[in-house]
Design a protein around this motif. Structure first.
Motif, PDB file in Angstrom:
ATOM      1  N   LYS A   1       9.032   0.179   0.910  1.00  0.00           N
ATOM      2  CA  LYS A   1       7.811  -0.634   0.965  1.00  0.00           C
ATOM      3  C   LYS A   1       7.808  -1.722  -0.102  1.00  0.00           C
ATOM      4  O   LYS A   1       7.309  -2.829   0.125  1.00  0.00           O
ATOM      5  CB  LYS A   1       6.576   0.261   0.787  1.00  0.00           C
ATOM      6  CG  LYS A   1       6.258   1.165   1.971  1.00  0.00           C
ATOM      7  CD  LYS A   1       5.003   1.986   1.684  1.00  0.00           C
ATOM      8  CE  LYS A   1       4.639   2.880   2.857  1.00  0.00           C
ATOM      9  NZ  LYS A   1       3.413   3.680   2.586  1.00  0.00           N
ATOM     10  N   SER A  21      10.721   6.147   0.545  1.00  0.00           N
ATOM     11  CA  SER A  21       9.700   5.455   1.326  1.00  0.00           C
ATOM     12  C   SER A  21       9.012   4.377   0.487  1.00  0.00           C
ATOM     13  O   SER A  21       8.805   3.246   0.943  1.00  0.00           O
ATOM     14  CB  SER A  21       8.665   6.459   1.836  1.00  0.00           C
ATOM     15  OG  SER A  21       7.617   5.791   2.523  1.00  0.00           O
ATOM     16  N   TYR A  61       9.674  10.715  -0.506  1.00  0.00           N
ATOM     17  CA  TYR A  61       8.560   9.877  -0.973  1.00  0.00           C
ATOM     18  C   TYR A  61       9.075   8.677  -1.774  1.00  0.00           C
ATOM     19  O   TYR A  61       8.581   7.552  -1.628  1.00  0.00           O
ATOM     20  CB  TYR A  61       7.602  10.695  -1.836  1.00  0.00           C
ATOM     21  CG  TYR A  61       6.794  11.714  -1.074  1.00  0.00           C
ATOM     22  CD1 TYR A  61       6.162  11.385   0.119  1.00  0.00           C
ATOM     23  CD2 TYR A  61       6.646  13.020  -1.560  1.00  0.00           C
ATOM     24  CE1 TYR A  61       5.413  12.324   0.821  1.00  0.00           C
ATOM     25  CE2 TYR A  61       5.901  13.960  -0.863  1.00  0.00           C
ATOM     26  CZ  TYR A  61       5.291  13.608   0.315  1.00  0.00           C
ATOM     27  OH  TYR A  61       4.545  14.531   1.012  1.00  0.00           O
ATOM     28  N   SER A  98       1.267   5.447  -0.245  1.00  0.00           N
ATOM     29  CA  SER A  98       0.509   6.659   0.029  1.00  0.00           C
ATOM     30  C   SER A  98       0.246   7.396  -1.277  1.00  0.00           C
ATOM     31  O   SER A  98       0.933   7.154  -2.279  1.00  0.00           O
ATOM     32  CB  SER A  98       1.282   7.567   0.989  1.00  0.00           C
ATOM     33  OG  SER A  98       2.366   8.181   0.302  1.00  0.00           O
ATOM     34  N   PRO A  99      -0.733   8.300  -1.308  1.00  0.00           N
ATOM     35  CA  PRO A  99      -0.999   9.056  -2.540  1.00  0.00           C
ATOM     36  C   PRO A  99       0.229   9.792  -3.061  1.00  0.00           C
ATOM     37  O   PRO A  99       0.477   9.820  -4.269  1.00  0.00           O
ATOM     38  CB  PRO A  99      -2.102  10.032  -2.120  1.00  0.00           C
ATOM     39  CG  PRO A  99      -2.830   9.310  -1.025  1.00  0.00           C
ATOM     40  CD  PRO A  99      -1.753   8.590  -0.268  1.00  0.00           C
ATOM     41  N   ARG A 100       1.021  10.377  -2.152  1.00  0.00           N
ATOM     42  CA  ARG A 100       2.202  11.119  -2.595  1.00  0.00           C
ATOM     43  C   ARG A 100       3.298  10.181  -3.089  1.00  0.00           C
ATOM     44  O   ARG A 100       4.027  10.491  -4.037  1.00  0.00           O
ATOM     45  CB  ARG A 100       2.735  11.997  -1.458  1.00  0.00           C
ATOM     46  CG  ARG A 100       2.088  13.376  -1.373  1.00  0.00           C
ATOM     47  CD  ARG A 100       2.047  14.049  -2.737  1.00  0.00           C
ATOM     48  NE  ARG A 100       1.892  15.495  -2.652  1.00  0.00           N
ATOM     49  CZ  ARG A 100       1.740  16.309  -3.672  1.00  0.00           C
ATOM     50  NH1 ARG A 100       1.691  15.802  -4.888  1.00  0.00           N
ATOM     51  NH2 ARG A 100       1.624  17.604  -3.524  1.00  0.00           N
ATOM     52  N   GLU A 101       3.437   9.012  -2.468  1.00  0.00           N
ATOM     53  CA  GLU A 101       4.404   8.028  -2.957  1.00  0.00           C
ATOM     54  C   GLU A 101       4.005   7.557  -4.354  1.00  0.00           C
ATOM     55  O   GLU A 101       4.853   7.416  -5.238  1.00  0.00           O
ATOM     56  CB  GLU A 101       4.471   6.843  -1.995  1.00  0.00           C
ATOM     57  CG  GLU A 101       5.121   7.176  -0.659  1.00  0.00           C
ATOM     58  CD  GLU A 101       4.873   6.117   0.393  1.00  0.00           C
ATOM     59  OE1 GLU A 101       5.470   6.217   1.477  1.00  0.00           O
ATOM     60  OE2 GLU A 101       4.062   5.185   0.137  1.00  0.00           O
ATOM     61  N   THR A 102       2.710   7.346  -4.540  1.00  0.00           N
ATOM     62  CA  THR A 102       2.200   6.943  -5.854  1.00  0.00           C
ATOM     63  C   THR A 102       2.457   8.029  -6.889  1.00  0.00           C
ATOM     64  O   THR A 102       2.904   7.753  -8.008  1.00  0.00           O
ATOM     65  CB  THR A 102       0.695   6.652  -5.781  1.00  0.00           C
ATOM     66  OG1 THR A 102       0.466   5.604  -4.831  1.00  0.00           O
ATOM     67  CG2 THR A 102       0.149   6.227  -7.132  1.00  0.00           C
ATOM     68  N   SER A 153       0.844  -1.185   0.000  1.00  0.00           N
ATOM     69  CA  SER A 153       0.000   0.000   0.000  1.00  0.00           C
ATOM     70  C   SER A 153       0.885   1.242   0.000  1.00  0.00           C
ATOM     71  O   SER A 153       1.634   1.477   0.951  1.00  0.00           O
ATOM     72  CB  SER A 153      -0.918   0.002   1.237  1.00  0.00           C
ATOM     73  OG  SER A 153      -1.706   1.181   1.261  1.00  0.00           O
TER      74      SER A 153
END
Length: 234
Positions: free
Chosen positions: A213, A209, A206, A173-177, A171
């Motif tokens: 993940k 991170s 970002y 985060s929106p900013r990582e995406t 999963s």
């Protein structure tokens, strides 16, 4: 077209069928040759390729892995490699290169090194005949597809070898995406940061991170894994 190919690839149930899919990929990607070669942690090898049997046998008989700049570079690096950027000046390497071209390999090539679980190493390559400018345009336009399909092929090979290779869903985060999506669209870091209205330092946070993940070795690997897991929409 690539989406349809990946759907077919996911239905593959044997290594023979995987070989057929790699051969079919040559037309899908509009190249002269496609090669997938994997070595697992115990040294067992699997290859699916479109090179002529004569060239494959010649390569094995002469143990050209020792001097092949593509293989040597991919063992040391994580990023995709354009063959033109390698050093072909050594006399033995030049002779090897001449033999490869005479065998129909092509004067251009692009290879993606893949590092899988438990020490697995794989190499995905496309090659063909084109001018430097046309090949540069081709690889720039198709790099995301090449990264994506290389990891799907590798994932299927691992699945067939080990019975299953399902990865727990990650999963982001929106900013990582957003950060990985910009990179997948070939934005450099400055352009990506500007598009997202954040600093390059924040963008780097970002990216790192997301890489953690995804258990990726580097940023390119993170983008490829995110694409193959359907986490990015390009």
């Amino acid at each position: 077209m690539l989406e349809s190919y990946i759907e077919q690839l996911q239905r593959v149930e044997t290594l023979g069928e995987l070989n057929d899919q790699v051969v079919a990929l040559r037309d899908t990607l509009d190249v002269e040759h496609v090669v997938y070669h994997s070595v697992n942690s115990t040294g067992e090898q699997y290859a699916a390729l479109t090179y002529s049997p004569e060239w494959v046998q010649r390569y094995l008989d002469e143990d050209y892995t020792r001097i092949d700049p593509v293989v040597q570079a991919c063992y040391r690096r994580f990023h995709p490699i354009d063959w033109k950027r390698l050093d072909w000046t050594n006399k033995n390497v030049r002779n090897f290169h001449g033999e490869a071209i005479d065998s129909g390999i092509g004067n251009q090539g692009f290879s993606v090194p893949i590092r899988g679980p438990s020490g697995q190493f794989a190499l995905f390559t496309v090659s063909g005949n084109a001018s430097d400018d046309k090949w540069a345009s081709y690889t720039q336009e198709h790099v995301r597809d090449l990264l994506l399909v290389s990891h799907f092929v590798n994932q299927k090979a691992l699945e067939l070898e080990r019975g299953t290779d399902q990865v727990q869903t990650v999963s982001l985060s929106p900013r990582e995406t957003d950060a990985l999506t910009m990179l997948a669209m070939s934005y450099n870091r400055a352009q990506a940061a500007d598009s997202l209205s954040i600093s390059e330092h924040t963008l780097r946070v970002y990216i790192e991170s997301a890489r953690f993940k995804l258990t990726a070795m580097n940023t390119t690997h993170a983008v490829a894994r995110a694409l193959s897991q359907g986490l990015l929409i390009i």
